[in-house]
Design a protein around this motif. Sequence first.
Motif, PDB file in Angstrom:
ATOM      1  N   PRO A  21       3.177   4.429 -13.419  1.00 32.87           N
ATOM      2  CA  PRO A  21       2.268   3.273 -13.439  1.00 32.87           C
ATOM      3  C   PRO A  21       3.052   1.995 -13.185  1.00 32.87           C
ATOM      4  CG  PRO A  21       2.649   4.071 -15.661  1.00 32.87           C
ATOM      5  CD  PRO A  21       3.327   5.046 -14.741  1.00 32.87           C
ATOM      6  N   HIS A  22       2.429   1.022 -12.580  1.00 30.84           N
ATOM      7  CA  HIS A  22       3.156  -0.184 -12.193  1.00 30.84           C
ATOM      8  C   HIS A  22       2.218  -1.379 -12.141  1.00 30.84           C
ATOM      9  CE1 HIS A  22       1.689   1.949  -8.642  1.00 30.84           C
ATOM     10  NE2 HIS A  22       1.542   0.781  -8.066  1.00 30.84           N
ATOM     11  N   ASN A  73       0.830  -1.197   0.000  1.00 22.86           N
ATOM     12  CA  ASN A  73       0.000   0.000   0.000  1.00 22.86           C
ATOM     13  C   ASN A  73       0.875   1.262   0.000  1.00 22.86           C
ATOM     14  OD1 ASN A  73      -2.429   1.411   0.001  1.00 22.86           O
ATOM     15  ND2 ASN A  73      -2.619   1.369   2.223  1.00 22.86           N
ATOM     16  N   PHE A  74       1.915   1.266   0.819  1.00 22.45           N
ATOM     17  CA  PHE A  74       2.812   2.430   0.884  1.00 22.45           C
ATOM     18  C   PHE A  74       3.539   2.650  -0.446  1.00 22.45           C
ATOM     19  CE2 PHE A  74       6.962   4.313   1.529  1.00 22.45           C
ATOM     20  CZ  PHE A  74       6.681   5.413   2.318  1.00 22.45           C
ATOM     21  N   LEU A  75       4.144   1.585  -0.982  1.00 19.95           N
ATOM     22  CA  LEU A  75       4.932   1.712  -2.212  1.00 19.95           C
ATOM     23  C   LEU A  75       4.064   2.092  -3.399  1.00 19.95           C
ATOM     24  CD1 LEU A  75       7.286  -1.376  -1.797  1.00 19.95           C
ATOM     25  CD2 LEU A  75       7.931   1.028  -1.623  1.00 19.95           C
ATOM     26  N   SER A  76       2.889   1.501  -3.491  1.00 16.16           N
ATOM     27  CA  SER A  76       2.019   1.783  -4.623  1.00 16.16           C
ATOM     28  C   SER A  76       1.534   3.234  -4.593  1.00 16.16           C
ATOM     29  CB  SER A  76       0.837   0.817  -4.615  1.00 16.16           C
ATOM     30  OG  SER A  76       0.127   0.880  -5.827  1.00 16.16           O
ATOM     31  N   LYS A  81      -5.282   6.070  -7.777  1.00 17.31           N
ATOM     32  CA  LYS A  81      -5.816   5.583  -6.505  1.00 17.31           C
ATOM     33  C   LYS A  81      -6.989   4.632  -6.725  1.00 17.31           C
ATOM     34  CE  LYS A  81      -6.116   5.647  -1.967  1.00 17.31           C
ATOM     35  NZ  LYS A  81      -7.299   4.799  -1.751  1.00 17.31           N
ATOM     36  N   ASN A  82      -7.831   4.916  -7.701  1.00 14.18           N
ATOM     37  CA  ASN A  82      -8.978   4.041  -7.958  1.00 14.18           C
ATOM     38  C   ASN A  82      -8.535   2.646  -8.390  1.00 14.18           C
ATOM     39  OD1 ASN A  82     -10.842   6.044  -7.331  1.00 14.18           O
ATOM     40  ND2 ASN A  82     -10.966   6.788  -9.436  1.00 14.18           N
ATOM     41  N   ILE A 121       2.283   6.155  -7.360  1.00 12.63           N
ATOM     42  CA  ILE A 121       1.199   6.942  -7.957  1.00 12.63           C
ATOM     43  C   ILE A 121       1.504   8.430  -7.854  1.00 12.63           C
ATOM     44  CG2 ILE A 121      -1.222   7.599  -7.659  1.00 12.63           C
ATOM     45  CD1 ILE A 121      -1.787   4.691  -6.849  1.00 12.63           C
ATOM     46  N   GLN A 122       1.998   8.867  -6.692  1.00 13.47           N
ATOM     47  CA  GLN A 122       2.350  10.279  -6.516  1.00 13.47           C
ATOM     48  C   GLN A 122       3.480  10.706  -7.450  1.00 13.47           C
ATOM     49  OE1 GLN A 122       3.205  10.731  -2.358  1.00 13.47           O
ATOM     50  NE2 GLN A 122       1.053  10.590  -1.727  1.00 13.47           N
TER      51      GLN A 122
END
Length: 320
Positions: free
Chosen positions: A261-262, A249-252, A277-278, A256-257
Motif C-alpha cells: 500500500p502506498h 500509473n505504472f508504479l502504482s 486497483k479500485n 499493488i501487484q
Amino acid sequence: MGSRRLVYVTALLFGLVFHTLYGQYLSYIVLLFLLLLPVFSLLISLPVMLRVRIRLFASGTCQRGEKAAARLLVNSRSPLPVGCLSFTFSGENRFTGEKLPRQKQVYWGVRQEEQTLPLPSHRCGVITCRIERAWVWDYLGILAFPIQKTDPATYTILPQKQEPRPAPELSQDSALQLRPKPGGGYSEEHELRPYRQGDPLNAIHWKLTSKLDEPIVREPQLMKRKQVTLSITPAKGQAALESQLDQLNFLSLDLIQKGIPHRVCFGAHRESFVRDKNSLDECLLKILCTPPDGTHGPVDRNKPNELVYAIRPKRKEATA
C-alpha cells in the motif's frame, strides 16, 4: 432546418403568385393546400413530439489514445418514429481546460435507438459532455418544440503505463526498516550493540563478549514497513505532465501487484492512499477532475519512516 423552411416559403410564394395570375378554382386548392400543409404535419407529428425523451450517458473510462464515446439514448413512447431530432453536443476536459468543438447533430426517423457520440481521447482528464439546444421537429421539418434538458455526463481518460528510467527501488525490501522491539523479547532479527545499564543478562552475546572483552548485547529488532509515497510536482507542459501521470500509473500498479500500500501526492493538496486497483482509479479520478494547482509535492527522500519517490517527466516529454 432552415433549408426546409426556405423551400416551404418559396412554395407558398409560388402558390400566391399562381393564385394571383390564374385566379381559377385550381389556384384556390393549391393555395389552401400549401397553407394547411404545416397544420396537417403538426397534427400528425404532435403525439410523437410530446412523447420523445433523450438521455446522455458517458460513464466509463479508457486509457489515453483509446476510443472513447458518449451514448445518446432516444426514447419515444409513440409507435411512430420521430420526424427529426436536432441538438448541439459540447463538452470540456476539466483537467486540461480544453473545450470540445461544438457539434450539431441531426437524426431522422429515430424511435428507440442509441447513438454514439465520439469523444477526443488524446489528453488525460475527466470530460464533461452535455446536450444543448435540443429540438424535436415535425415530419416536414418546419415546426419544432424544445426537448427537456438532460443531465451532463462524464467520461474519464486515464493515463497510459510508462516505466520510469531508471526504475526506482520500491520493492518489499526497500520499503522495510528495522526498529528496536519495545519491551525486548524474542525476534528473528536482532542488532548487536554495547551493553547499557539495565539490559537483561540473557540478552548478552557471551561468545562475542569473550572475544572483545566488552559486554555485547543482542537487541531484538521489529520489522516495520516504511510509508511509500509517490510524489508529483505537476510539470508545466501538457506532454510532460502526462509523462508523470503515465509513470504514476505504472508504479502504482506495480506496487499493488507486490502488495505494498502506498500514498500518492499530486501537488500539495491532492493526496490519496492506494491499496488496490479500485482505490487507484479513485485516486486518478481525484487528480483528473480539476486542473493542476502548480503546488509542489513532497520531495524529502531521507525521512526515517517514509520512502518518497518524486516522479519527474522523461527528458523527451519534458522538452516536447
